[in-house]
Scaffold this motif. Structure first.
Motif, PDB file in Angstrom:
ATOM      1  N   LEU A 159       0.829  -1.206   0.000  1.00 16.61           N
ATOM      2  CA  LEU A 159       0.000   0.000   0.000  1.00 16.61           C
ATOM      3  C   LEU A 159       0.866   1.261   0.000  1.00 16.61           C
ATOM      4  CD1 LEU A 159      -2.913   1.240   0.336  1.00 16.61           C
ATOM      5  CD2 LEU A 159      -2.461   1.253   2.776  1.00 16.61           C
ATOM      6  N   SER A 160       1.895   1.227   0.843  1.00 19.30           N
ATOM      7  CA  SER A 160       2.743   2.415   0.981  1.00 19.30           C
ATOM      8  C   SER A 160       3.538   2.689  -0.291  1.00 19.30           C
ATOM      9  CB  SER A 160       3.694   2.236   2.168  1.00 19.30           C
ATOM     10  OG  SER A 160       4.524   3.368   2.322  1.00 19.30           O
ATOM     11  N   GLU A 161       4.152   1.671  -0.860  1.00 12.10           N
ATOM     12  CA  GLU A 161       5.004   1.883  -2.034  1.00 12.10           C
ATOM     13  C   GLU A 161       4.196   2.214  -3.281  1.00 12.10           C
ATOM     14  OE1 GLU A 161       6.173  -2.286  -3.902  1.00 12.10           O
ATOM     15  OE2 GLU A 161       6.563  -2.285  -1.737  1.00 12.10           O
ATOM     16  N   THR A 162       2.886   1.930  -3.274  1.00 17.45           N
ATOM     17  CA  THR A 162       2.041   2.251  -4.433  1.00 17.45           C
ATOM     18  C   THR A 162       1.393   3.622  -4.313  1.00 17.45           C
ATOM     19  OG1 THR A 162       1.551  -0.118  -4.640  1.00 17.45           O
ATOM     20  CG2 THR A 162       0.156   1.393  -5.878  1.00 17.45           C
ATOM     21  N   ILE A 163       0.867   3.941  -3.136  1.00 21.06           N
ATOM     22  CA  ILE A 163       0.066   5.161  -2.962  1.00 21.06           C
ATOM     23  C   ILE A 163       0.912   6.353  -2.523  1.00 21.06           C
ATOM     24  CG2 ILE A 163      -1.959   6.128  -1.799  1.00 21.06           C
ATOM     25  CD1 ILE A 163      -2.549   3.834  -3.750  1.00 21.06           C
ATOM     26  N   ALA A 164       1.957   6.113  -1.725  1.00 21.75           N
ATOM     27  CA  ALA A 164       2.757   7.225  -1.195  1.00 21.75           C
ATOM     28  C   ALA A 164       3.389   8.094  -2.301  1.00 21.75           C
ATOM     29  CB  ALA A 164       3.832   6.685  -0.255  1.00 21.75           C
ATOM     30  N   PRO A 165       3.993   7.528  -3.349  1.00 20.40           N
ATOM     31  CA  PRO A 165       4.555   8.394  -4.401  1.00 20.40           C
ATOM     32  C   PRO A 165       3.494   9.231  -5.119  1.00 20.40           C
ATOM     33  CG  PRO A 165       5.441   6.167  -4.568  1.00 20.40           C
ATOM     34  CD  PRO A 165       4.320   6.109  -3.602  1.00 20.40           C
ATOM     35  N   LEU A 166       2.278   8.703  -5.251  1.00 23.37           N
ATOM     36  CA  LEU A 166       1.211   9.458  -5.916  1.00 23.37           C
ATOM     37  C   LEU A 166       0.815  10.692  -5.119  1.00 23.37           C
ATOM     38  CD1 LEU A 166      -1.096   6.488  -7.004  1.00 23.37           C
ATOM     39  CD2 LEU A 166       0.527   7.732  -8.426  1.00 23.37           C
ATOM     40  N   LEU A 167       0.877  10.586  -3.781  1.00 22.52           N
ATOM     41  CA  LEU A 167       0.506  11.706  -2.913  1.00 22.52           C
ATOM     42  C   LEU A 167       1.700  12.588  -2.558  1.00 22.52           C
ATOM     43  CD1 LEU A 167      -1.923   9.837  -0.490  1.00 22.52           C
ATOM     44  CD2 LEU A 167      -2.546  11.387  -2.342  1.00 22.52           C
ATOM     45  N   GLY A 168       2.878  12.244  -3.068  1.00 17.66           N
ATOM     46  CA  GLY A 168       4.062  13.040  -2.778  1.00 17.66           C
ATOM     47  C   GLY A 168       4.620  12.819  -1.389  1.00 17.66           C
ATOM     48  N   LEU A 169       4.407  11.625  -0.837  1.00 14.25           N
ATOM     49  CA  LEU A 169       4.879  11.291   0.509  1.00 14.25           C
ATOM     50  C   LEU A 169       5.910  10.167   0.430  1.00 14.25           C
ATOM     51  CD1 LEU A 169       1.409  11.287   2.315  1.00 14.25           C
ATOM     52  CD2 LEU A 169       3.071  13.135   2.302  1.00 14.25           C
ATOM     53  N   THR A 170       6.667  10.023   1.503  1.00  8.05           N
ATOM     54  CA  THR A 170       7.680   8.961   1.542  1.00  8.05           C
ATOM     55  C   THR A 170       7.072   7.610   1.914  1.00  8.05           C
ATOM     56  OG1 THR A 170       8.180   9.613   3.819  1.00  8.05           O
ATOM     57  CG2 THR A 170       9.571  10.532   2.069  1.00  8.05           C
ATOM     58  N   SER A 171       6.087   7.601   2.832  1.00 11.19           N
ATOM     59  CA  SER A 171       5.443   6.342   3.238  1.00 11.19           C
ATOM     60  C   SER A 171       4.068   6.631   3.805  1.00 11.19           C
ATOM     61  CB  SER A 171       6.281   5.611   4.293  1.00 11.19           C
ATOM     62  OG  SER A 171       6.333   6.377   5.488  1.00 11.19           O
ATOM     63  N   ILE A 172       3.180   5.638   3.693  1.00  9.63           N
ATOM     64  CA  ILE A 172       1.826   5.704   4.266  1.00  9.63           C
ATOM     65  C   ILE A 172       1.564   4.372   4.945  1.00  9.63           C
ATOM     66  CG2 ILE A 172      -0.647   5.901   3.809  1.00  9.63           C
ATOM     67  CD1 ILE A 172       0.024   7.609   1.388  1.00  9.63           C
ATOM     68  N   LEU A 173       1.505   4.355   6.262  1.00 10.84           N
ATOM     69  CA  LEU A 173       1.235   3.116   6.999  1.00 10.84           C
ATOM     70  C   LEU A 173      -0.250   2.891   7.226  1.00 10.84           C
ATOM     71  CD1 LEU A 173       4.101   3.177   9.659  1.00 10.84           C
ATOM     72  CD2 LEU A 173       4.064   2.060   7.423  1.00 10.84           C
ATOM     73  N   ALA A 174      -1.048   3.954   7.204  1.00 13.12           N
ATOM     74  CA  ALA A 174      -2.497   3.820   7.400  1.00 13.12           C
ATOM     75  C   ALA A 174      -3.197   4.892   6.569  1.00 13.12           C
ATOM     76  CB  ALA A 174      -2.860   3.967   8.876  1.00 13.12           C
TER      77      ALA A 174
END
Length: 280
Positions: A159-174
């Motif tokens: 989830l993190s490696e797919t969605i985080a770059p789209l939102l301009g973030l380094t990681s998303i855990l939740a």
């Protein structure tokens, strides 16, 4: 036998490690990981929807200022002012730092802390957790919270490696979707059927009681004052039935005793000996 003379040496007893005994939770709560086709479907739908909304966080790169020498400062002072309008045009083309659309950003809860606050206020329709969260304790408390709020929640790998770059973030855990999320209604409706139900033992009677309670309450068409009295009586009767009913399905779990040793790998250094001052 060797005899220790008085004044020459001292015997020291080794201190025992402080061990604290406590009762541990007998229930083991775990996320149900979504794999295979369902995982690819969820990631694809989220990716398409985020690209469609254009939501992204823009951060300006930080440039470190270096101390200039005298020659470099003289060259800068002697430079012509013709370069100033070019720099102003370049700054005008750059986007402002922050989220591209704040109204869409308010419809999401990004990060463990923000998701926890939103669950406590019962504001989420859907919760997705990344499997790469380490240690697992970071997201384990969200299982109980989402089950208590009846919020669909699941663990999605990558989830993190797919969605985080789209939102301009380094990681998303939740990642949580709030109830007033108009831009993500179709995506939420498509994802929820793919998420398995969470198993929390102390919430096993909640769905059954709520279903029976709704069926019995909807059958009677009465005025609001009478309906309030009937609702209270029915709730008490259901509570008595539950107390009097057969509890053969209930499985008692043995309590676990846990021993805690604070920092067991710590090596205690011996105290330094004070040097005696010799008198001349």
């Amino acid at each position: 036998m060797s005899v220790i003379q008085q004044g020459t040496a001292t015997l020291r007893k080794a201190k025992k490690a402080a061990v604290k005994t406590c009762l541990d939770n007998p229930f083991v709560l775990e996320w149900k990981t979504i794999d295979g086709e369902d995982m690819h479907f969820i990631l694809q739908t989220l990716e398409e929807r985020i690209k469609h909304t254009g939501l992204k966080k823009i951060e300006t790169p930080r440039v470190k200022k270096r101390s200039l020498t005298k020659k470099q400062t003289e060259r800068k002072c002697n430079a012509t002012t013709s370069e100033l309008p070019k720099e102003e045009k370049a700054e005008g083309h750059q986007q402002k730092a922050g989220w591209t659309d704040t109204s869409i950003r308010r419809q999401l809860a990004i990060g463990v802390n923000e998701v926890t606050k939103a669950l406590e206020k019962d504001e989420l329709l859907l919760l997705l957790v990344c499997k790469s969260a380490k240690p697992a304790m970071i997201t384990s408390h969200l299982i109980q919270l989402s089950a208590s709020r009846a919020t669909p929640a699941g663990q999605v790998p990558r989830l993190s490696e797919t969605i985080a770059p789209l939102l301009g973030l380094t990681s998303i855990l939740a990642l949580g979707f709030k109830k007033q999320s108009d831009n993500f209604t179709e995506a939420i409706a498509a994802i929820i059927p793919k998420i398995p139900a969470l198993e929390v033992p102390w919430f096993q009677y909640r769905t059954e009681e709520s279903g029976d309670f709704a069926d019995e309450g909807s059958s009677e068409n009465e005025e609001p004052e009478q309906l309030a009295e009937v609702v209270g009586d029915e709730f008490m009767s259901l509570k008595r039935k539950r107390m009097e009913s057969d509890l053969s399905n209930v499985i008692l779990q043995p309590m676990k005793i846990k021993k805690l040793v604070p920092n067991p790998s710590k090596i205690k250094k011996p105290p330094r000996k004070k040097k005696k001052a010799f008198s001349a």
